[in-house]
Each structure stands twice: as C-alpha cells, then as structure tokens.
Motif scaffolding. Sequence first.
Motif, short mmCIF file in Angstrom:
data_model
loop_
_atom_site.label_atom_id
_atom_site.label_comp_id
_atom_site.label_asym_id
_atom_site.label_seq_id
_atom_site.Cartn_x
_atom_site.Cartn_y
_atom_site.Cartn_z
N ALA A 1 0.88 -1.19 -0.08
CA ALA A 1 0.00 -0.11 -0.16
C ALA A 1 1.05 1.18 0.04
O ALA A 1 0.60 2.42 -0.65
CB ALA A 1 -1.13 0.20 1.19
N GLY B 1 1.11 4.00 -2.83
CA GLY B 1 0.48 5.42 -2.43
C GLY B 1 -0.71 5.33 -1.94
O GLY B 1 -1.29 6.51 -2.02
N ASN B 2 -1.28 4.20 -1.65
CA ASN B 2 -2.60 4.44 -1.06
C ASN B 2 -2.71 3.97 0.41
O ASN B 2 -3.39 3.40 0.95
CB ASN B 2 -3.48 3.81 -1.81
CG ASN B 2 -3.28 2.43 -2.15
OD1 ASN B 2 -2.45 1.79 -1.61
ND2 ASN B 2 -3.92 1.69 -3.15
N PRO C 1 -2.90 3.81 4.54
CA PRO C 1 -3.56 4.89 5.48
C PRO C 1 -2.61 5.65 6.10
O PRO C 1 -1.64 5.25 6.27
CB PRO C 1 -4.33 3.78 6.30
CG PRO C 1 -3.38 2.61 6.38
CD PRO C 1 -2.86 2.46 5.02
N ASP C 2 -3.11 6.83 6.99
CA ASP C 2 -2.27 7.69 7.49
C ASP C 2 -2.04 6.95 8.98
O ASP C 2 -0.65 7.18 9.18
CB ASP C 2 -3.36 8.75 8.12
CG ASP C 2 -3.51 9.88 6.80
OD1 ASP C 2 -2.78 9.57 5.60
OD2 ASP C 2 -3.92 10.80 7.13
#
Lengths: 312, 411
Positions: B70, B74-75, B77-78
Amino acid sequence: MSATSLPTAATAAAAKPKDRRRRKRRDLVGLLYVLPAMALVVVFFVVPIGMTAWMSLHNWPLLGVPRFIGLGNYVRMWSDAGFWSSLRFTLLYTAVATVAIFAVAFPLALFVERPRPLGALFRTVFFLPVVVGFATASLLWVWLLNTDSGLFAPAFQALGFTPQRVNILGDFGTAFPAIVAMVVWKVAGFTMILLMTGLQGIPGDVVEAARIDHAGPLQRFRFITLPLMRRTLGLALILCVTGSMLAFDQFYIMVAGGPRNQTVTAVYTIFNQSFVSFRLGYGSALSIALLAILLVLSVGQLWLLRDREDAR
Amino acid sequence: MRAFETLLAAATALTALAMPAAAQTLTIWSRSGQGDTLEAVAKAYGESHADKVAVVTLPVDEFVQKYATAIAAGNAPDAVALDLIHTPTFAQAGQLEDLTAWAKGLPYFGALSPAHLSVGTYQGKVYGLPLTTETSVLAWNKDLFRKAGLDADKGPTTWAEWKADAARVTALGGDTHGFYFSGACGGCYIFTFTPLVWASGGQILVDDGAKATLDTPALKDGVDFYRSLVAGGMVPASSRTDTGSDFLSIVDGKIGLQSIGASQIGVLTIKYPDLHFGVTLIPGRDGGTSSFVGGNNIVVTKGAKSVKAVEAFMEYVYSPEGQRLMVRHGSLPARSDIAADVMKGQDPRYDVAVAAIAVGRTPYSPLFNDIINSPNGPWAQMMNAAIFGADPASAIRDGQTRMQDVIDAAK
C-alpha cells in the motif's frame, strides 16, 4: 485471403491498381478488427512483461529507491540454491500431477462420452469440483486432512490402517500425495471435458471401418482414437503443464511450503522474494526465468504433438 | 430571486467549508487476532469527539505485505496499529513520520512502555509509540489439574515441574494432552518459546539485530525440553503443522498447559466462561522467568495529512479514561505512572501479565518478517526441524547459518 478471386493473367494487368486499393482497404478493416484485441494484449501483457524485465535489471526494493545493477539479479539467481530446489520441486510436481490428472481424466472421459443412463448426472458430478476456486478447495482439504477434526486421519485409525492418528501434512511422503490428490479431484473434471470433446470429434464411420477390419478395442484406441485426438491432447497437456508449473495457492494455503520448505514452488519463491523479503527486482528476474522455462516447455510440447502432415 | 441564489451559494460554500472539519474520519489499519481493544477505544473516541476513528482489520499473516505494498502504491492509510516488532523495518525504509517533537512533549513520555519505544525509536528519532500492550504468559487448565491430582492453583516454576504437570494431565487419557504449541508458526515460537531461552540467560539476536545467536546452549536446552514433551506423547499430533490457526487450542478444555498472550485472557474469560484457567510467568529451566512484550505501536505513514488527528486520538488513548477502557478490553496499560490506578478492579490474572512486562523483552530486527515471522524463513524452519526432526543439533546450526545469511544479504 483464399476467398479473393484468383485473377487470370489477362485480367490481372488491367485490374491491378483497383485490386491493390481494395486489398489495402481490406487490410485496414482487418487491422481495425484486431485492434481491440491487440490493445488488450499490449496493455495487459506486453507492457507488464516489459516492466518486469526492466525491474529485473534493478535492485528494486518494495520500499525505497531502485538502483540499476544490470544483470546482477540473474548472476545471483545462478547461485541461489533455494530457487533451484523450488524449481526442481515444481518440475517433480508438474510431472506427477500431469500424469495423475490424465490417468484419472482419460478413463472418465471414455466413460461419460458414450450415451448411457444418468450420463449427464455423472458428467456434472465429475465436473463439479472444477467450479470451486483453488483457495476454497485448499481450505476444504485442510479441514479434511486435519489430524483431530478432519476426515482421513480419524478414518484411517478407525479402519485400522494406522495405530494412532497420523498428521498427514506433517511428512513430505504423505503431504505431497495428499495435495496431488486434492489437485486431481479439483482439476480432472476439466481435463475430462476437454478430452470428451476430442473423443466426440472422432467420426463414427472411421471407428466402424476399423471394427469391420477386425481391429480390437486396444488397437482402435492406439491407432484411431489417440492420433485423431492429438490436437485435443495437446491443448489439455499444455493447460495442465502450465497450470502445474505456476502452482502456488494449494501449497501456500495447505502447508505453507512445509514440511521443512519441501513444497515451496517456483511461484512461491517469487512471492517470498518480492513480498516477504521486499526484493521486487530479484522477484522480477525469477519471474522472467520462469517465463522462459514455460516458453521452452510449451514450444517443446507443441513440437512433439505437431501434425506430421504439417511438418512435411 | 437573486438574493435567494446568493444565499444558497453561500450556504453551500459554508457547508463545504464546515464539512471536512466536522466529519473527519481517521482510518487505522490493524491486524487480526487482537481482540476488540482498538475498536472499543475508537468507538468511545467517536462518541465523545467530533473526529471519528475507523478501524480496518487485515489478516495477521498478510499484514506486513499489505502495508508495504500500500505504501509502494501510494494508498496507505495515515495511521497504522503496527505489530511493534515491525516498526524498525518501516522506520529504516524511511516510510514513517517522525513523531519525536510531539512525543517528547507529552508530560508522561517517560512513563510510556520502554519495550515499545525501544523498537519504535530509530537513530534517536521516535517513529512508533505504544498503542496496545501484551505479554506472553503460561496458562493452565485448573479443572484438568484438579482431575489429575495436581494443585489447581499453582502453575509450574521450572521446566521439570512443567513436564511433570504435563505428564500427569496426559495420563488422564482420551484426547487430553499436557501441552500445546503451534509447531509451524514462527510468530508463535518467538512469542511463547523465546521466553524459555531468555529466562535461562540466552539471546537470539544481538547488536540491534545484526547478529543471530541461535546456536547457544540456552536455545538447545529449550528445544530439548519441547522435544521431550513431544516424545512423551504430551503434545497433540496436529501441533507439528499448525501455522498458528489453532494457537488457542486450550479453549477446547483438553489441553493442560499452553503459553498464551495477555490479550487473550479477556477472550478466554468472556467467550469460554466454562474454562477455568490460571496464568503464571513462563519459567526458565531452573527458575527465573521471562516474557515477550508485544502489542502494537501506532505509526504514521510518511506524508500523511492527518498527523494532528492521530496525535489527538493518541492523547485520548493515553488519558486515564482511555487507558482504563483499553485495559477493560484486554490491553495492558501503556503508561506505568497510572498503571496501578487503571488496573484497579481488574481480573487478578492481569497482575501476572503486568508483572511480565518487568521481566520481558522485545527483540529488535529490521528484518523481523523475513527472518522470524515468515513460515519459510530461517526461524520457523529451524524451530520446526529442531523440535520435530531427527537431528536437532544440525537443525539449529543450519538455522544459525541461514538467519545470518539473510541478515548479511540485506546489508
């Protein structure tokens, strides 16, 4: 192009420019027809392979910055005992699984091909496992093979085959046949359908003529059935070998490459290198190597099963 | 008409402005098998704050791969509740936000779990802070102990006692076995077996994970101890191939002793009220105790937009209210300064789990997934071969070489 009229010498000279234009348009239309297919192949096959090849020339970590290392990954692959042993196991598995699948699928195909009472039912029953996904089938068999709550180990004990409950997946000698049995159960139905269509394609009068010439059942099988099924056999064989060479799910889910990493396949090694050790570049190099091996195997099979008439 | 339109536009603009602030939802990835601690705190936080926290649970075996891919895609989670031992991997790869300034500003920073900070700190900067905490402890089935004529309120304190207890329970016959462990699970071995090594004075990794020290008498002794339990028929045959899916076999009521995690004490008491069990510290060969201090670190993915929201959530987690809630849902407290207070009224078995923090350890390696957790990695392979194979000494030597090879290859 066989449909185009064959111009005689006299008309050829007169019609040449017109003909050429027509042929050009025809070619253009043909190109338009195959364009969507070509686009799909380029986007989903050629470009990814090109990217994989490009990545295989880098030290390409999953996290971080890639660095060009030329053929470094391929040099390293040469001395990677883990990869070669996984490849050896994959070849062994492919040989065993292919023989086992055909040994089960061919008799089944001969059985369901002829019209008989309940024929449709048998066909459906034999084909049913094919519609189950590989992961689902693996999980089902993990449960069947469980030492305590499964089917086989308690059944073998109850029937007196084994003195106590045996952990079937604990030893290579029992785990490997168990996995091959699962694969045969899952895949044989598909090969059966392929072979059945081949059998149905054999003209009845040829068989009839052979029978009149007093050819026995074995002779009919050897000299009529097999040669006339060459193309079907070739298709079934290539699908079977390719599928087995790319095996991963069942070994990942059922035994996690165990016992003792003895069932780690080539694709499993690629997965581990890429996503456990985060070496995407090296994983790409291994993928390219496996692709080359598959290519050689498939070309070899096509050559073996070629139509002798074509070869002449 | 025009006035109305203007009003409408203004109203739309206002809601557009107000919306993101009012309905900000922070997504946190977490691994499976961790009980409901994080969900419970996230829910309570959402009810008392404007921000919401959504917890997404991923399968534990695929967690590191999923987070890494991920990030690469680039996706990510924060925020992520990352198994604390993997913090060095992601910190070293430069994929985590530096939280040092905020962390050191917390008045209770000095009281935060040192185990979590030891792996959460890389080159002097803090990248991971304690979220949930657990320790490994040895549980025993009191009913089976009583049936076998053993003292139901006393767990073993040495390996000899452990083996004697297991033998007595096994002697009950039927499907009853004295001991259980997941025999093909690297993560389970590091959590439940290495405490035997540590309690006996051994180590498995030194120099910040740069050197593997597997081929030691302490580890060999531990392996021999497990082998003797297996050879004595005290361990079910299914253990050998269990990759962790049957880790909590003790719930069936047919296992005498088993090492479990503190977070599972709550699961056992709530879901299996008929199982009467005690817990004690995992002993060393002739006494001494140790434990694996585990749990999750909160980490923030590099480039995350909602760092402030993560900080706000964590300040709630660290508040007495948050800590009390965490404890009620199976985590041990992250703050030692208020630990006694928030543990008040808890199941006394948690006292054992808290005591384990003081004697426990957390190994450090930036390659943890590769060398320890991977089912095909050197640790899982060595442990399975050493305990179930014919030649433990060569299995351990082999494991030592392979682990060092992986470490050296990554340099």
